[in-house]
Design a protein around this motif. Structure first.
Motif: not given
Length: 187
Positions: A163-181
């Motif tokens: 809240x107050x900062x919004x959404x920031x992508x923190x990490x990207x996976x080298x395999x774009x088909x994988x989901x970080x949880x």
């Protein structure tokens, strides 16, 4: 299990095929095993900070599948666990998904489509506030509340809403088909 809390374990009884589904929210005392019904009106999906939230129509046990548009629309309900009062917080004709409560007592929803996320904060009856997303935002899988905000599990990465900062992508996976949880407590 919906969540573990100081007062006990909150439970719901949805079923994948809906044939065995039972509406309601229950509280189990882990010391005695005694279970009591809190509210039997809806499929309560999440509990946090003295509140529970439900989405009607119910979209499944994990709420991950996108419902198809329906003429009756969609409603987000909030149950005050202290008073037992249920209030309609939001209603729309467009399909939505409940994602996560927020640390400040609101609820985060996705009102986009599976491939194009659109986030909004619902912080009270009729209080709908869209949240800006970074450019090229990945497909949103689901979300998990923590402090100071909500982790957004993405296909190909992970983001944090605060809240107050919004959404920031923190990490990207080298395999774009994988989901970080996000797992475990982040306090």
């Amino acid at each position: 299990v919906v969540t573990y809390a100081r007062e006990g374990v909150y439970l719901s009884l949805p079923s994948v095929g809906m044939a065995q589904a039972v509406r309601g929210l229950w509280l189990m005392d882990p010391q005695t095993g005694k279970v009591r019904l809190i509210n039997g009106q809806y499929f309560w999906r999440m509990v946090s900070g003295g509140s529970a939230w439900a989405l009607e129509p119910w979209t499944g046990p994990d709420n991950a599948s996108w419902p198809s548009p329906r003429s009756g629309g969609y409603k987000v309900y909030r149950l005050d666990l202290g008073t037992g009062k249920v209030v309609t917080w939001y209603q729309t004709k467009k399909p939505i998904r409940l994602l996560s409560p927020t640390p400040d007592g609101a609820v985060l929803i996705d009102y986009g489509t599976y491939s194009v996320a659109k986030l909004a904060l619902v912080s009270g009856p009729g209080l709908f506030a869209p949240i800006a997303l970074p450019r090229n935002f990945p497909v949103l899988w689901d979300a998990r509340m923590t402090r100071p905000g909500v982790w957004l599990n993405l296909v190909g990465g992970i983001a944090l809403y605060v809240k107050g900062e919004g959404v920031k992508v923190v990490a990207r996976n080298p395999d774009p088909t994988r989901v970080y949880v996000a797992a475990g407590g982040c306090w």
